[in-house]
Design a protein around this motif. Structure first.
Motif, PDB file in Angstrom:
ATOM      1  N   TRP A  61      15.656 -76.636   0.606  1.00 31.52           N
ATOM      2  CA  TRP A  61      15.989 -75.381   1.199  1.00 31.52           C
ATOM      3  C   TRP A  61      15.912 -74.475  -0.290  1.00 31.52           C
ATOM      4  CZ3 TRP A  61      18.341 -79.546   2.881  1.00 31.52           C
ATOM      5  CH2 TRP A  61      18.455 -79.755   4.459  1.00 31.52           C
ATOM      6  N   ARG A  62      15.131 -73.239  -0.197  1.00 37.27           N
ATOM      7  CA  ARG A  62      15.080 -72.073  -1.103  1.00 37.27           C
ATOM      8  C   ARG A  62      15.869 -71.191  -0.448  1.00 37.27           C
ATOM      9  NH1 ARG A  62      11.394 -70.002  -5.470  1.00 37.27           N
ATOM     10  NH2 ARG A  62      12.127 -67.978  -5.578  1.00 37.27           N
ATOM     11  N   VAL A  63      17.186 -70.761  -1.224  1.00 38.84           N
ATOM     12  CA  VAL A  63      17.835 -69.799  -0.523  1.00 38.84           C
ATOM     13  C   VAL A  63      18.515 -68.867  -1.544  1.00 38.84           C
ATOM     14  CG1 VAL A  63      19.091 -71.355   1.087  1.00 38.84           C
ATOM     15  CG2 VAL A  63      19.982 -71.368  -1.031  1.00 38.84           C
ATOM     16  N   CYS A  64      18.973 -67.761  -1.270  1.00 36.72           N
ATOM     17  CA  CYS A  64      19.373 -66.717  -2.165  1.00 36.72           C
ATOM     18  C   CYS A  64      20.786 -66.286  -2.126  1.00 36.72           C
ATOM     19  CB  CYS A  64      18.346 -65.368  -1.862  1.00 36.72           C
ATOM     20  SG  CYS A  64      16.664 -65.509  -1.902  1.00 36.72           S
ATOM     21  N   ARG A  65      21.298 -66.270  -3.223  1.00 33.42           N
ATOM     22  CA  ARG A  65      22.605 -65.999  -3.664  1.00 33.42           C
ATOM     23  C   ARG A  65      22.872 -64.627  -3.943  1.00 33.42           C
ATOM     24  NH1 ARG A  65      27.505 -69.541  -4.626  1.00 33.42           N
ATOM     25  NH2 ARG A  65      25.793 -71.348  -4.564  1.00 33.42           N
ATOM     26  N   PRO A 109      17.719 -66.756  -6.638  1.00 31.20           N
ATOM     27  CA  PRO A 109      17.319 -68.050  -5.894  1.00 31.20           C
ATOM     28  C   PRO A 109      17.842 -69.328  -6.374  1.00 31.20           C
ATOM     29  CG  PRO A 109      15.690 -67.589  -7.014  1.00 31.20           C
ATOM     30  CD  PRO A 109      16.678 -66.438  -7.496  1.00 31.20           C
ATOM     31  N   LEU A 184      26.501 -72.994   1.630  1.00 28.75           N
ATOM     32  CA  LEU A 184      25.292 -72.888   2.489  1.00 28.75           C
ATOM     33  C   LEU A 184      25.595 -72.845   3.831  1.00 28.75           C
ATOM     34  CD1 LEU A 184      23.472 -76.113   0.569  1.00 28.75           C
ATOM     35  CD2 LEU A 184      22.875 -73.677   0.733  1.00 28.75           C
ATOM     36  N   ARG A 187      27.143 -68.977   4.514  1.00 29.82           N
ATOM     37  CA  ARG A 187      26.203 -68.119   4.349  1.00 29.82           C
ATOM     38  C   ARG A 187      25.353 -67.795   5.325  1.00 29.82           C
ATOM     39  NH1 ARG A 187      21.167 -68.844   3.133  1.00 29.82           N
ATOM     40  NH2 ARG A 187      21.252 -66.876   1.885  1.00 29.82           N
ATOM     41  N   ARG A 191      23.255 -63.898   6.086  1.00 28.85           N
ATOM     42  CA  ARG A 191      22.409 -63.828   5.043  1.00 28.85           C
ATOM     43  C   ARG A 191      21.984 -62.520   4.892  1.00 28.85           C
ATOM     44  NH1 ARG A 191      19.652 -67.835   8.338  1.00 28.85           N
ATOM     45  NH2 ARG A 191      19.970 -69.270   6.814  1.00 28.85           N
ATOM     46  N   PRO A 282      16.323 -60.404  -0.334  1.00 28.04           N
ATOM     47  CA  PRO A 282      16.380 -61.821  -0.152  1.00 28.04           C
ATOM     48  C   PRO A 282      15.701 -62.404   1.181  1.00 28.04           C
ATOM     49  CG  PRO A 282      18.433 -61.190   0.269  1.00 28.04           C
ATOM     50  CD  PRO A 282      17.699 -59.836   0.005  1.00 28.04           C
ATOM     51  N   ASP A 284      15.307 -66.398   2.890  1.00 32.03           N
ATOM     52  CA  ASP A 284      15.469 -67.896   2.759  1.00 32.03           C
ATOM     53  C   ASP A 284      13.868 -68.666   3.069  1.00 32.03           C
ATOM     54  OD1 ASP A 284      17.779 -67.139   1.446  1.00 32.03           O
ATOM     55  OD2 ASP A 284      18.924 -67.579   3.273  1.00 32.03           O
ATOM     56  N   HIS A 396      17.909 -74.053   9.230  1.00 28.64           N
ATOM     57  CA  HIS A 396      18.231 -73.730   7.770  1.00 28.64           C
ATOM     58  C   HIS A 396      19.622 -73.883   7.640  1.00 28.64           C
ATOM     59  CE1 HIS A 396      14.864 -70.774   6.726  1.00 28.64           C
ATOM     60  NE2 HIS A 396      14.307 -70.906   7.928  1.00 28.64           N
TER      61      HIS A 396
END
Length: 808
Positions: A61-65, A109, A184, A187, A191, A282, A284, A396
């Protein structure tokens, strides 16, 4: 909607539905864009080696905070030295930065990796029959979910250890925390809209029960995980509307279609980096990979070859002949893939499904963002299927089963997987310190910088800012010094032009001591190197200064000057006038000649500063920020060869070296207090061997005295000789291609890259490339935050409007 994918979480072990089990890890992101091509290929190989060695299904997973602007003040407050600054002034400075960071709405990310945990050995007959029975019961809807045996948990812990060592052997990973798992989960419903509120006391819970044979087991509480993702989800056409606690969120899930069979690396193959980092909002991404061992992969490819040959034969025997270029290309690609699998390494293949998740606060904004994502991906098809949106949404979430939507899966080699570069990003600077600017890509990511970091890390404490007139280097240097003063550092500013205006800042009222240097007789001896220079520099600096005043002097004169300096140092109160007396009283004719020549200088103009009798030197700092303004110095233009200096220019450069030593003497004292020494027009130190040797000594002295050197210069000299003298580098706009190439060499970048050269030449308004002490390079925009800092500190009035525009 599909079932919620998780039953239980034990530390970083995910327990899914049925037999799905996985270990979750956090991968450290890599500052990627400005790596050399060889280093980029090395990261591709590391990702490929992971895919080769994992021998299990995995998900990434490539996720944005959202950037945690609300924590900025709390993180930086601890940097204050209360001996040098009032706590209220420091907090006020930080609160202005925090307000600016909130307006940026930046995101950062993060990458997470789940590796499937299977049994170490094939299951026995009884265990296999039990698994088959449970699957049959699930098929008919009569399955009872059994508790998780304690023995199985122990097996999973051992499996997680093996998976961790396999991943950590090639990638920078650590175990994910339960707080990160909670984030995770929570969010997903908000998102692209807001950051979720987390429960600080939450831990996954389960009841301890006893099985029929008396062994302990865990019965997960059904709502313990589901409650983090139980927001109502409404499917509307090809989108989801989620009524989260944080607000209404509109989301679209996009399945990535077939990827190009061939693409350029580095450059266009980084599909999980380049397009995502180019967006201002962002997005994901998740990649679910099913690992196909070499034997299974070869069998699959053999079938593909047969299918391709059959299709070709059918067209060949048709009335129209083999008109389809695609059929022939498929035959060739299938054979190339078979040859790849038959190679000595016997690599596996990956059956990969990739999807993107886009969130927005409104339906109209969602459509705009989806269109922007599709534009960035160009010819790579992004499908937005109706009916599969809920399933993709659940894919996701953190899960152990590798996802359920495989409609857009594609077979990749491990090298193709590595080329996607999902762990790449733009980043540089310090983790927690003062905000100095933002990246130009990657969603305007804040860059923070700690001027004390190099000293703590044992690295060269010098900071270099290089750029042409109007590029913003001087403003940036002053901002670094100003921020350090705000935290309580002691600052000495060497201003040879002079045009700095720290004393004009209202925040520094009463905190700036201005020392005006000129050739007036009242300043005689103020910079005498035998009096004011640090002890370790006195002999070399005095000899260098006196010899600098004797252009084209015979070697015998230099020898006599050095002997006289050494003799003067043996006296109780050495000074440069005493050196003259020793030379003029010597029986050696060369010594007398050198003494007579120097006596002329000792009573002319700014040279008086260097010739004292040891009684007039003042080396005490009176206030937290001291500015040394040197008026009347004739300085050559940057880049003029030393041999072409006239007498006045030679004297000016020699005097600046004395000022540098005087500044270092000012900061000598309490090692527990951090100091900043800012040298503007520092090319005079970089342009000669004596100057570079002085920087080296100032670096060592700076480490001993807890002092950081900031060097601002228009001109870069031979970078090979200063490479080891400089820690952090800020390279602003360069005037010529040759200067740009030298600057790129100093950054460790490809100086032959014409695109980079022209890009660097075009930088203005505070844009620069930064290389930190960890050798990460990022492109950023320096931002003063407070507009009045530009009005007061800017040394080029014509540049004020454009700089102010850049800040806005």
């Amino acid at each position: 909607m599909s079932r919620f994918p998780l039953r239980y979480v034990h530390q970083n072990i995910l327990v899914g539905q049925g037999d799905a089990r996985a270990a979750l890890f956090r991968i450290e992101m890599v500052s990627y864009p400005f790596l050399a091509a060889a280093e980029k290929r090395e990261w591709l190989r590391r990702l490929a080696r992971f895919a080769f060695a994992v021998e299990a299904d995995f998900s990434l997973w490539r996720v944005c905070r959202a950037y945690p602007a609300e924590r900025y003040v709390a993180q930086a407050e601890g940097l204050l030295d209360p001996r040098g600054q009032d706590a209220a002034a420091w907090r006020s400075f930080l609160h202005g930065h925090e307000a600016h960071l909130r307006e940026l709405r930046s995101f950062v990310p993060e990458a997470y990796l789940a590796v499937s945990l299977g049994p170490e050995r094939p299951p026995g007959l009884l265990r296999g029959m039990d698994t088959a029975r449970r699957r049959l019961e699930a098929l008919f809807g009569v399955a009872a979910v059994p508790p998780i045996a304690a023995a199985e948990i122990e097996e999973l812990i051992a499996g997680e250890e093996r998976a961790f060592h396999r991943a950590a052997g090639v990638l920078p990973v650590r175990r994910a925390t339960t707080r990160e798992i909670q984030w995770l989960l929570r969010r997903a419903a908000c998102r692209g809209v807001a950051e979720p509120a987390l429960d600080d006391h939450w831990e996954p819970a389960a009841l301890v029960v006893e099985t029929a044979d008396g062994s302990p087991a865990y019965e997960p509480l059904g709502s313990d995980l589901v409650r983090h993702a139980n927001a109502p989800v409404l499917e509307q056409d090809r989108a989801l509307v989620i009524d989260a606690e944080e607000g209404c969120c509109h989301q679209a899930l996009l399945g990535m279609g077939a990827m190009p069979e061939e693409s350029e690396f580095p450059g266009g193959a980084e599909l999980l980096f380049g397009p995502l980092e180019a967006l201002a909002f962002p997005v994901d991404a998740v990649l679910h990979a099913r690992w196909l061992g070499n034997r299974d992969a070869i069998a699959r490819v053999k079938r593909r070859i047969v299918d391709a040959d059959v299709a070709f034969s059918e067209q060949l025997t048709s009335a129209h002949g083999p008109l389809s270029y695609t059929v022939e290309e498929n035959r060739q690609l299938a054979r190339e893939l078979d040859a790849y699998l038959q190679s000595q390494e016997r690599p596996p293949l990956l059956n990969v499904a990739i999807s993107l998740a886009v969130g927005a606060p409104s339906a109209a904004e969602l459509e705009r963002r989806v269109e922007a994502v599709r534009h960035r991906y160009g010819t790579v098809a992004l499908h937005r299927p109706m009916g599969l949106q809920p399933g993709l949404f659940l894919d996701h979430l953190p899960r152990a089963d590798g996802g359920v939507v495989r409609d857009y899966a594609d077979v990749l080699t491990i090298e193709q997987f590595g080329a996607l570069m999902p762990i790449a990003t733009h980043q540089a600077g310090s983790e927690r310190c003062v905000y100095i600017g933002r990246t130009l890509s990657g969603g305007s990511r804040p860059v923070r910088f700690d001027v004390t970091e190099a000293l703590r890390a044992g690295r060269p404490p010098s900071i270099l800012l290089a750029g042409t007139l109007g590029s913003g280097k001087t403003i940036a240097a002053e901002l670094l010094a100003y921020a350090a003063e705000r935290r309580g550092s002691f600052v000495v500013d060497v201003d040879p032009k002079p045009d700095h205006n720290f004393e004009g800042l209202p925040e520094l009222a009463g905190r700036v001591h201005v020392i005006e240097l000129s050739g007036d007789d009242r300043y005689r001896g103020l910079l005498d190197p035998l009096v004011t220079a640090p002890q370790a520099l006195r002999e070399d600096l005095a000899s260098s200064y006196l010899i600098e005043l004797l252009p084209q002097a015979p070697p015998a004169w230099e020898t006599q000057v050095r002997k006289a300096v050494r003799a003067a140092l043996e006296s109780p109160a050495p000074c440069c006038l005493q050196v003259l007396e020793l030379l003029c009283a010597s029986a050696d004719p060369d010594a007398r000649s050198a003494g007579e020549a120097l006596s002329v200088w000792a009573d002319s103009g700014v040279a008086r500063l260097g010739f004292g009798d040891g009684t007039a030197a003042r080396v005490a700092a009176e206030r937290p920020l001291t500015t040394i303004k040197a008026r009347g110095l004739a300085l050559p233009a940057p880049g003029v060869p030393r041999a072409d200096f006239d007498q006045a220019e030679r004297l000016g450069v020699a005097t600046l070296k004395l000022i540098a030593a005087y500044a270092m003497r000012l900061v000598a004292g309490d090692r527990s207090v951090h100091k900043i020494v800012l040298f503007d027009e520092a090319w005079f130190l970089l342009a000669s061997r004596d100057g570079r040797r002085l920087i080296d000594r100032l670096n060592r002295l700076g480490r001993a005295e807890n002092a950081t050197l900031i060097l601002a210069t228009q001109q870069l000299t031979d970078v090979g000789e200063i490479e080891n003298l400089i820690g952090t580098r800020f390279i602003f706009g360069q005037e010529t291609a040759a200067e740009a190439r030298r600057a790129l060499e100093l950054l460790g970048l490809d100086a032959s890259d014409r695109g980079l050269v022209e890009r660097l030449r075009g930088y203005r308004r505070g844009r620069c490339l930064m290389r930190d002490i960890d050798d990460r390079v990022a492109e950023l925009q320096i931002e003063p935050v407070y507009a009045h800092l530009l009005d007061i500190l800017d040394t080029s009035p014509a540049a004020q409007p454009v700089l102010r525009e850049a800040v806005a």
